[in-house]
Design an enzyme around this catalytic site. Sequence first.
Site, PDB file in Angstrom:
ATOM      1  N   HIS A  86      33.396  40.697  38.180  1.00 61.35           N
ATOM      2  CA  HIS A  86      32.103  41.298  38.535  1.00 61.35           C
ATOM      3  C   HIS A  86      30.974  40.566  37.801  1.00 61.35           C
ATOM      4  O   HIS A  86      30.071  41.176  37.223  1.00 61.35           O
ATOM      5  CB  HIS A  86      32.097  42.789  38.208  1.00 61.35           C
ATOM      6  CG  HIS A  86      33.124  43.569  38.982  1.00 61.35           C
ATOM      7  ND1 HIS A  86      32.860  44.156  40.201  1.00 61.35           N
ATOM      8  CD2 HIS A  86      34.426  43.820  38.722  1.00 61.35           C
ATOM      9  CE1 HIS A  86      33.962  44.747  40.654  1.00 61.35           C
ATOM     10  NE2 HIS A  86      34.928  44.548  39.781  1.00 61.35           N
ATOM     11  N   TYR A 134      38.259  44.571  29.390  1.00 62.63           N
ATOM     12  CA  TYR A 134      36.802  44.619  29.273  1.00 62.63           C
ATOM     13  C   TYR A 134      36.386  44.177  27.871  1.00 62.63           C
ATOM     14  O   TYR A 134      35.402  43.461  27.698  1.00 62.63           O
ATOM     15  CB  TYR A 134      36.289  46.036  29.519  1.00 62.63           C
ATOM     16  CG  TYR A 134      36.250  46.473  30.967  1.00 62.63           C
ATOM     17  CD1 TYR A 134      37.047  45.864  31.939  1.00 62.63           C
ATOM     18  CD2 TYR A 134      35.427  47.512  31.377  1.00 62.63           C
ATOM     19  CE1 TYR A 134      37.012  46.281  33.254  1.00 62.63           C
ATOM     20  CE2 TYR A 134      35.383  47.936  32.694  1.00 62.63           C
ATOM     21  CZ  TYR A 134      36.190  47.317  33.625  1.00 62.63           C
ATOM     22  OH  TYR A 134      36.142  47.739  34.932  1.00 62.63           O
TER      23      TYR A 134
END
Length: 350
Positions: free
Chosen positions: A64, A332
């Site tokens: 992303h 992440y």
Amino acid sequence: MTQTPFTPRQLITRLAVIALVPLLLIVLFLWGGGWLSPQRLTSDKLVDVLQQAGGEHPGFRRNHAKGICVIGRFISNGNASALSRASVFAAGETPVTGRFAIAGGNPSAPDYAVPVRSMALAFQLANGEQWRTGMNAMPFFPVSTVEQFYELQVASLPDPATGKPNAEKFKAFVQKNPEVMPFLAWAKQNVPSSSWASDRFNSLNAFRFIDKSGASHLVRWSMVPHTAWQPIGAAQKNDNDFLQKDIQQRLAQGPLQWDLLITVAGKGDDGSRASQVWPADRQTINAGTLELSQAIAQQQGPCNDINYDPLILPDGIAASDDPLLNARSAAYSKSYNARTREQAAQTGAH
């Protein structure tokens, strides 16, 4: 009382036990990082395979990577407070810093070429807690386990000779993991919308809401748009950045809104498998309205330094037993640490 002195054998044994404690901690640390089992799937491997797919783009997220920051507020109507004691669900307003993005690790990818879009939000609660959530504009996840997700990424990597995924490798993955077939069918027939503003974003993973009595409720949630859906048009297919331009133009004219719908699991619903859709007749609660008012380029925006870790949760919201949640959180963190180091180096170079 006088203590009996240790014999040499007893002294050696005691020292060995004392030394064993930090040694065990070191072993556990190395095992946890995958160093003692190279075949074990780690967050490093997950981040590496995502980077292989998107290419190396220092200073950007490994997945992303292309997105835009948004700012707004969540206006709670109090309806979800019966399910969760989190203060965000009490009637009132909570500031929100969010981010729209498209999937993939290439920050220069054309918007029209990526079927999966995302909305990430950080709610800043009045008591100092935060609720961070990353949602995707698809109805369910392709697979249920971390190992399957990793194997799917490997099977989808472009062949250096052709620049396209190896059809035989991907076919072998599908044969081994037929669970992915419904997602492939959805992706084949899905028509992208003309705007992030009209996309519905789903948590996909299940979580647990904890109420004031301590009772636990298995839930998923969705952001359902107020903006009417329209399909992508021919002009947008010729504009690499149409999603970002569109959201900036819309917010310049006024706020955009989504309703936060909470879906409560029924008897027999599995919270550990993000690839499984719960029946449509499950109880849903409208918890309030997300209202976004401003868009800012991500590299200078307030979302750039936020790690939208799905396990940063306030009191009243807890993780389910979905194995993808811990994997997402670890990946992440790896991605965040890498890109912030790169951004610092880039700033220092100038």
